[in-house]
Design an enzyme around this catalytic site. Structure first.
Site, PDB file in Angstrom:
ATOM      1  N   GLU A   1      -4.764   3.099  12.452  1.00 21.59           N
ATOM      2  CA  GLU A   1      -5.254   3.894  11.332  1.00 21.59           C
ATOM      3  C   GLU A   1      -6.539   4.610  11.689  1.00 21.59           C
ATOM      4  OE1 GLU A   1      -5.181   1.517   7.767  1.00 21.59           O
ATOM      5  OE2 GLU A   1      -3.057   1.110   8.033  1.00 21.59           O
TER       6      GLU A   1
ATOM      7  N   GLN B   1     -12.099   0.622  10.035  1.00 19.10           N
ATOM      8  CA  GLN B   1     -12.091   1.884  10.754  1.00 19.10           C
ATOM      9  C   GLN B   1     -13.483   2.503  10.694  1.00 19.10           C
ATOM     10  OE1 GLN B   1      -9.951   3.137   7.646  1.00 19.10           O
ATOM     11  NE2 GLN B   1      -8.371   1.615   7.973  1.00 19.10           N
TER      12      GLN B   1
ATOM     13  N   SER C   1      -4.285  -1.235  -6.402  1.00 20.49           N
ATOM     14  CA  SER C   1      -4.797  -2.136  -5.375  1.00 20.49           C
ATOM     15  C   SER C   1      -4.677  -3.533  -5.952  1.00 20.49           C
ATOM     16  CB  SER C   1      -6.248  -1.781  -5.072  1.00 20.49           C
ATOM     17  OG  SER C   1      -6.895  -2.853  -4.423  1.00 20.49           O
TER      18      SER C   1
ATOM     19  N   HIS D   1       0.821  -1.209   0.000  1.00 21.88           N
ATOM     20  CA  HIS D   1       0.000   0.000   0.000  1.00 21.88           C
ATOM     21  C   HIS D   1       0.856   1.261   0.000  1.00 21.88           C
ATOM     22  CE1 HIS D   1      -4.042   1.679   0.823  1.00 21.88           C
ATOM     23  NE2 HIS D   1      -3.305   2.722   1.117  1.00 21.88           N
TER      24      HIS D   1
ATOM     25  N   ARG E   1      -8.666  13.642   2.797  1.00 22.09           N
ATOM     26  CA  ARG E   1      -7.452  14.020   3.539  1.00 22.09           C
ATOM     27  C   ARG E   1      -6.217  14.063   2.639  1.00 22.09           C
ATOM     28  NH1 ARG E   1      -9.503  10.673   7.139  1.00 22.09           N
ATOM     29  NH2 ARG E   1      -7.989   9.027   6.790  1.00 22.09           N
ATOM     30  N   ASP E   2      -6.222  13.243   1.592  1.00 19.50           N
ATOM     31  CA  ASP E   2      -5.120  13.321   0.632  1.00 19.50           C
ATOM     32  C   ASP E   2      -5.053  14.715   0.029  1.00 19.50           C
ATOM     33  OD1 ASP E   2      -3.564  11.023   0.421  1.00 19.50           O
ATOM     34  OD2 ASP E   2      -5.149   9.946  -0.614  1.00 19.50           O
TER      35      ASP E   2
ATOM     36  N   GLN F   1      -9.155   7.322  12.073  1.00 15.95           N
ATOM     37  CA  GLN F   1      -9.406   8.290  11.009  1.00 15.95           C
ATOM     38  C   GLN F   1      -9.250   9.744  11.466  1.00 15.95           C
ATOM     39  OE1 GLN F   1     -10.536   7.349   7.610  1.00 15.95           O
ATOM     40  NE2 GLN F   1      -9.289   5.737   8.496  1.00 15.95           N
TER      41      GLN F   1
ATOM     42  N   HIS G   1     -10.660   1.677  -1.903  1.00 18.01           N
ATOM     43  CA  HIS G   1     -10.867   1.184  -0.541  1.00 18.01           C
ATOM     44  C   HIS G   1     -11.669  -0.106  -0.621  1.00 18.01           C
ATOM     45  CE1 HIS G   1     -10.954   2.532   3.867  1.00 18.01           C
ATOM     46  NE2 HIS G   1      -9.722   2.528   3.462  1.00 18.01           N
TER      47      HIS G   1
ATOM     48  N   HIS H   1     -10.902  -3.664   0.086  1.00 14.06           N
ATOM     49  CA  HIS H   1     -10.985  -4.706   1.117  1.00 14.06           C
ATOM     50  C   HIS H   1     -11.893  -4.294   2.270  1.00 14.06           C
ATOM     51  CE1 HIS H   1      -7.603  -6.056  -1.214  1.00 14.06           C
ATOM     52  NE2 HIS H   1      -7.480  -7.155  -0.514  1.00 14.06           N
TER      53      HIS H   1
END
Lengths: 155, 802, 257
Positions: free
Chosen positions: B357, B287, B594, B64, B156-157, B359, B135, B137
């Site tokens: 992780e 999460q 991915s 990742h 957030r990126d 959030q 996203h 999985h």
């Protein structure tokens, strides 16, 4: 410990209950005639009945469309309906509970009060325990992050 | 020495088998070669690693975070019949996708493949940043939470690109199995497709809507291969002042973490995303998102940015603090005191804090003189901000807990110690055979058109779209549901965002579009790559983007790349990305992959079809020149631009009729690029009233949509449509050749259109009018007539209510 | 002419503040976005403004119910200041989430009683919806915000809890008698109908109401998203350039000036 259950006024459309009913029908589970949805808030800690009443009235209930009922146990009353209650597993953040906890700060309460929430579904009709479990697992709860309990209607 | 806050992991004496077992038990997802490299490193240091050191390395070296499969050497072999060719890639991504960008040397590319997102120039003061993530999985395990954190993460990126961009729009592309899949076909331990769809849509809806970022563009593909592995692509576009694009950390600056608290959520998400799923998969990888927290972080962050209160930032994504701090400190070094991280609840071990992780967290580098003001801004917005330590100049990562050193690794080893593994890749080019001529009566074609419009991969996605607030911020000019009146829910090719609230008096706008096709991927991934690039470009051009200023993003979702055939199909697709990025002059500016989208249960493996999503971002110079898809006025002329070939391979028509033969459509950039340039030129002169491209379903679908979205019929003479070879009416209507557009032109502008488009291949094929779509062929003595509302109902009904 | 000063109230989860600010400024106001915390800590600040705007969004995540926590906060911390503002005939508008907050705190439909008597409940469809709607205006209504509008306009909506309900028949009767119903969902011809013409199941298709004085206005649709023609689905507005939202905000600005 108090638990406050909020219900939609009976003469109003319970859209959230209806959406669940539609899902149940789509899964071809038979026997459920209607679904009522009720959010539930659990409070534990140093609180009086009067305080919980004020919180329920002023913060948790819509004065026009909803009613509340306060119970001192977390026992579910299943004399008219089958009940499925869904709540988060320990360790999973309950954002709604955090919001409520923040909002009740202004009621001058003990800081150590613990708030938890759950979603309660009242299912009208004759349904087997297996079917209720199926509804809980396939529609209402994700067992990865949530737990549920089922009370079958007392015959 | 016995430590209080960490465990030593006895690595030095382990055999190969034991090393591998350790990697699996602790969800490190490291290969034997990698484990041995780690073993060797600590042998040189004459000590055993601590738990937190091993975790840090595993996170940093995860697929990742490092994209190790696609950046390691690949011995690629291509086989076409008896012909074999070989090529070795030292770094597949660098030699294909990045290389195209380097070769094109576009001055308007401001930041490519360097930061959290790619940035191109918007105007003299602003850059536009765009990023698309997957996203998959988490969304298969907890569809609602997985999708919500997917969109939260990509937002957030954008917040973490440069010194922070303001997010203006989200995009979403999903791949699911048929919602009507019978329960007995769903593998054990998985949710039904219907539940996944509802959950994923709900997650994107609740996160995007609460953030106040409109979800404006997307696509949904359906195929059985997504039963066990649904794909969830989330994108965000934002604007950033040009003087905020670069960031630099210096020694002694504070490490400040802002936003949500750290909990046990999402532990091992980064390494988990590259592990194949089975029914006992680790569940703590899920999460829970809190969009209001992220909104508060956004509000506070942009204020602090404009006051220059921090010098660098990044988001906590996969790998949590370990990746965020590790990345920011890669050139300097850092000293982190983990007990200072605010926790959701007590009891977390230091290594759990480090790789959680949880959030809605960002990490900032703050100079001492600015710390007080920065902390106040966050406090005013009700967001926690805590100093976790400081950046150093020793090029080491030092981790402490209550003053005890629990880990120390050299940045050099952490970031460059990953051993390269050479992989083999084989690609067999499938032989394509033209299908038998498709002869159908007018009545049958008419019924088939209805079936194609109703196909899951063509039908209206209104049920999903209306749950998104695609209007918030008031800047969505071309919306996902376009029509000439508010009662009609049509569709559109791309979204146009006009950022007037951020940049007063601007005339410019941003176009977002995408291209994706699953059935082409089953036949030939090279052709699929080419086709989806062109599809994304066509979509952008349809609403008014200038083809000479479009940038692209790649998102590869593939199966298990340890299998040379699977990796081969990926390399072939990457080659197509290079070739067509160059041919169209449209650089890739960012991307993501991915891999290992595979699920096994009861000895049965479920793997996805290779799926490349290409997202495009373009610029419109003058918002008044946008064009939408619906036909506008009775009497206007209809033109088909481009050439129709007998390319039925992988088409919707073939899938409905279970025809396995057929030539898969190819991209002829030397034909379609000039067309796109001329369309843009004609749009600047307001010569085009409506525009739509022919893609899934072919010309029949394309013209039908323009009709019912505009609530106007049309009369089309198929004999006038330019074809490459002799084709039957059904083939002309349902072939999915690339490079074709349908445009509507006012009678008084017809001459000018001829002038502009010569010498491209195009023709006038009919006129707008009436309430029916009439398709005629004198050559075939055929007349198809269908009421436009019948067509629309067929298109809308399939996914009316899931 | 005096330049109208508008305060756009923001707090956690409010997300239509920027476009609302842009809309007011385009229409000639000078508007500022002010956080609730600031307003609570500097109580007299509110009276410096002419217009108070409760913009759209998801205040506090719409936890418990939409607008509920914001309504509670305001009533708890700013009751007197808000009442003073309202009764000095200054202008207040609540858009979408702002409308939900206004009715839940009881400022609408009657600021004098300041008690909740109507609500905005979950849509009958059970889900959030974003779409454009036609609205029928009420010529008898004295709402300052909606003067000069034609009989039928269109605006976008985007909400999950927009079903307008009154506590009892009497409240509804009074609303009608006092001409406090400002907009009703309708079709292109002005006829009333069910979903999707009425997107949420509101009583008598009510989309917006005002107080009897006409200075406090709450609506589910988003006027700030239709200031110029290009913002609409049809890319048409009036005079080939503007959207109906512009008239709404200009009414407020002109009333102050």
């Amino acid at each position: 410990m108090f638990n406050v259950e909020i219900s939609t006024n009976p003469d109003l459309e319970d859209a959230r209950g209806k959406a669940v009913l539609a899902d149940i029908k789509m899964m071809q589970i038979k026997g459920v005639k209607d679904v009522h949805f009720c959010p539930v808030y659990f409070f534990s800690g140093n609180l009086t009945f009067e305080q919980i009443q004020t919180i329920s009235q002023r913060l948790l209930t819509d004065a026009v469309s909803e009613n509340y009922s306060i119970a001192k146990t977390d026992k579910i009353c299943a004399d008219k309906f089958n009940v499925i209650e869904v709540y988060y597993k320990k360790g999973v953040t309950d954002a709604l509970a955090l919001s409520v906890k923040k909002a009740i700060k202004s009621f001058d309460l003990d800081d150590k009060i613990i708030v938890n929430t759950a979603k309660r579904y009242y299912l009208d009709g004759q349904v087997s325990f297996g079917a209720l479990e199926n509804i809980a697992l396939k529609i209402l709860a994700n067992s990865l992050i949530q737990e549920y309990r089922i009370e079958k209607k007392i015959l | 020495m016995k430590k209080k806050y960490c465990e030593n992991i006895a690595l030095s004496a382990l055999s190969d088998a034991q090393l591998l077992q350790l990697s699996k038990t602790n969800v490190l997802a490291l290969s034997l070669k990698e484990m041995k490299t780690v073993q060797h490193y600590f042998k040189l240091l004459k000590r055993e690693p601590t738990d937190i050191e091993l975790e840090t390395i595993a996170q940093t070296w995860s697929e990742h975070c490092k994209h190790k499969t696609l950046t390691s050497p690949i011995e690629y072999q291509e086989i076409s019949g008896a012909k074999k060719t070989s090529h070795t890639f030292n770094n597949l991504l660098k030699e294909t996708i990045f290389e195209a960008c380097l070769k094109l040397k576009k001055k308007w590319c401001l930041s490519v493949f360097a930061d959290n997102a790619g940035i191109i120039e918007f105007d003299e003061n602003y850059g536009a940043a765009f990023k698309v993530e997957t996203h998959n999985h988490p969304s298969s395990l907890e569809p609602y939470g997985g999708a919500a954190t997917g969109i939260g993460g990509v937002i957030r990126d954008i917040l973490g690109v440069g010194l922070g961009a303001k997010p203006l729009a989200d995009t979403d592309v999903f791949c699911f199995a048929d919602p009507k899949t019978p329960a007995k076909k769903v593998p054990q331990g998985l949710h039904s497709p219907r539940r996944i769809i509802k959950g994923v849509v709900g997650g994107v809806r609740d996160y995007g809507n609460r953030m106040g970022i409109p979800t404006v563009d997307g696509a949904v593909c359906f195929d059985e291969c997504f039963l066990a592995n649904p794909l969830v692509y989330c994108g965000t576009m934002g604007l950033i002042p040009k003087n905020k694009i670069s960031k630099k950390v210096s020694a002694a600056e504070f490490i400040v973490v802002v936003g949500g608290r750290t909990g046990r959520d999402g532990i091992h998400g980064a390494t988990f995303s590259s592990v194949k799923l089975d029914k006992d998969s680790d569940v703590s990888a899920v999460q829970i998102g809190n969009p209001i927290m992220e909104k508060k972080v956004l509000d506070a962050l942009l204020i602090a940015r404009d006051l220059n209160l921090y010098t660098a930032l990044t988001d906590c994504g996969a790998g949590g603090l370990s990746s965020a701090v590790g990345e920011l400190a890669s050139e300097t070094g850092a000293r982190v005191e983990l007990e200072k991280a605010p926790l959701k609840y007590p009891g977390l071990l230091p290594w759990e804090i480090w790789i959680s992780e949880a959030q809605e967290r960002m990490v900032l580098a703050v100079k001492k003189k600015n710390l007080k003001r920065l902390l106040k801004i966050f406090k005013d917005k009700d967001v926690e901000a805590s100093v976790l330590g400081n950046f150093t100049s020793d090029k080491k990562l030092t981790l402490l807990y209550n003053k005890e050193i629990i880990g120390q690794i050299q940045m050099q080893f952490l970031h460059e110690g990953l051993p390269k593994v050479s992989r083999k890749a084989v690609y067999h080019i499938a032989k394509e055979i033209k299908q038998k001529p498709i002869k159908m009566s007018a009545q049958k074609i008419s019924a088939m058109l209805i079936k194609v419009l109703a196909d899951l991969n063509v039908c209206s996605k209104e049920w999903i779209i209306r749950q998104y607030d695609f209007e918030v911020q008031g800047q969505t000019i071309v919306k996902p549901l376009e029509s000439n009146s508010i009662e009609v829910s049509g569709n559109s090719d791309a979204a146009v965002i006009f950022p007037y609230t951020l940049i007063a008096d601007t005339k410019k706008a941003i176009v977002l579009s995408n291209g994706i096709n699953v059935s082409y991927g089953k036949i030939n991934t090279y052709k699929m790559g080419a086709a989806v690039i062109e599809q994304a470009l066509r979509n952008a051009v349809c609403v008014g983007a200038n083809i000479d200023k479009i940038s692209l993003l790649d998102n590869f979702c593939w199966g298990n790349c340890d299998n040379p055939e699977v990796l081969g199909s990926l390399a072939a697709c990457a080659k197509a990305c290079f070739d067509f990025s160059c041919k169209f002059g449209t650089p890739f500016i960012s991307g993501k992959d991915s891999l290992n989208n595979e699920y096994s249960v009861g000895g049965k493996k479920f793997s996805i079809t290779p799926t490349l999503l290409v997202s495009a971002m373009g610029i419109i110079e003058n918002i008044n020149n946008v064009v939408t898809l619906p036909f506008k006025k009775e009497g206007n002329k209809i033109f088909v631009l481009g050439l129709t070939r007998n390319e039925m391979g992988g088409s919707i028509f073939n899938s409905i009729n279970k025809i396995s033969d057929g030539i898969l459509c190819e991209v002829f950039a030397d034909e379609s690029k000039p067309l796109m340039q001329k369309i843009y030129a004609a749009m600047q002169l307001h010569l085009i009233e409506s525009c739509h491209d022919a893609s899934e379903g072919g010309l029949g679908v394309c013209i039908s949509q323009m009709c019912f979205c505009g609530q106007l019929g049309a009369r089309i003479d198929i004999d006038n449509i330019k074809v490459y070879e002799k084709m039957t009416p059904a083939e002309i209507l349902f072939s999915e050749s690339n490079g074709r557009f349908v445009i509507e032109v006012k009678p008084e502008n017809v001459e000018k259109i001829y002038k502009i488009f010569r010498p491209c291949i195009f023709s006038e094929v009919g006129a707008v009018g009436g309430k029916d779509l009439i398709i005629e062929s004198a050559k075939n003595k055929m007349k198809i007539k269908q009421n436009i509302n019948v067509l629309m109902k067929a298109w809308q009904k399939t996914l009316w209510d899931i | 002419m005096k330049k109208a000063k508008a305060l756009i109230l923001t707090t956690a989860g409010i997300n239509c503040d920027f476009e609302t600010q842009a809309a007011l400024n385009i229409c000639g106001a000078r508007s500022e976005r002010v956080h609730l915390h600031e307003l609570i800590s500097k109580k007299n600040k509110l009276q410096n403004y002419d217009i108070l705007v409760f913009p759209g969004g998801f205040s506090y995540g719409d936890d418990i119910a939409s607008g509920k926590i914001l309504a509670y906060q305001i009533k708890d911390k700013l009751k007197d200041e808000i009442l003073k503002f309202a009764q000095s005939k200054k202008l207040i508008i609540g858009i979408c989430n702002g409308f939900q907050a206004l009715v839940k705190m009881g400022l609408l439909p009657d600021e004098k009683t300041f008690k909740q008597s109507v609500t905005l409940y979950y849509n009958d469809s059970g889900k959030f919806e974003c779409r454009w709607v036609y609205l029928k205006t009420n010529p008898q209504n004295n709402c300052i915000w909606t003067k000069n509008l034609p009989e039928i306009i269109c605006l976008p909506i985007a909400h999950g809890e927009g079903k307008f309900i009154t506590k009892d028949e009497k409240i509804l009767k009074n609303l009608k008698k006092n001409n406090q119903v400002v907009f009703k969902y309708c079709d292109a011809k002005g006829d009333f109908g069910k979903y999707p013409i009425c997107p949420n199941g509101s009583q008598e298709n009510i989309a917006a109401i005002s107080n009897s004085g006409g200075n406090i206005f709450g609506l589910m649709p988003h006027p700030e998203r239709f200031i110029f023609a290009l913002q609409s689905v049809t890319k048409k507005g009036f005079d080939d350039q503007f959207g109906w939202g512009k008239i709404i905000f200009e009414n407020a600005v002109n009333y102050i000036g």
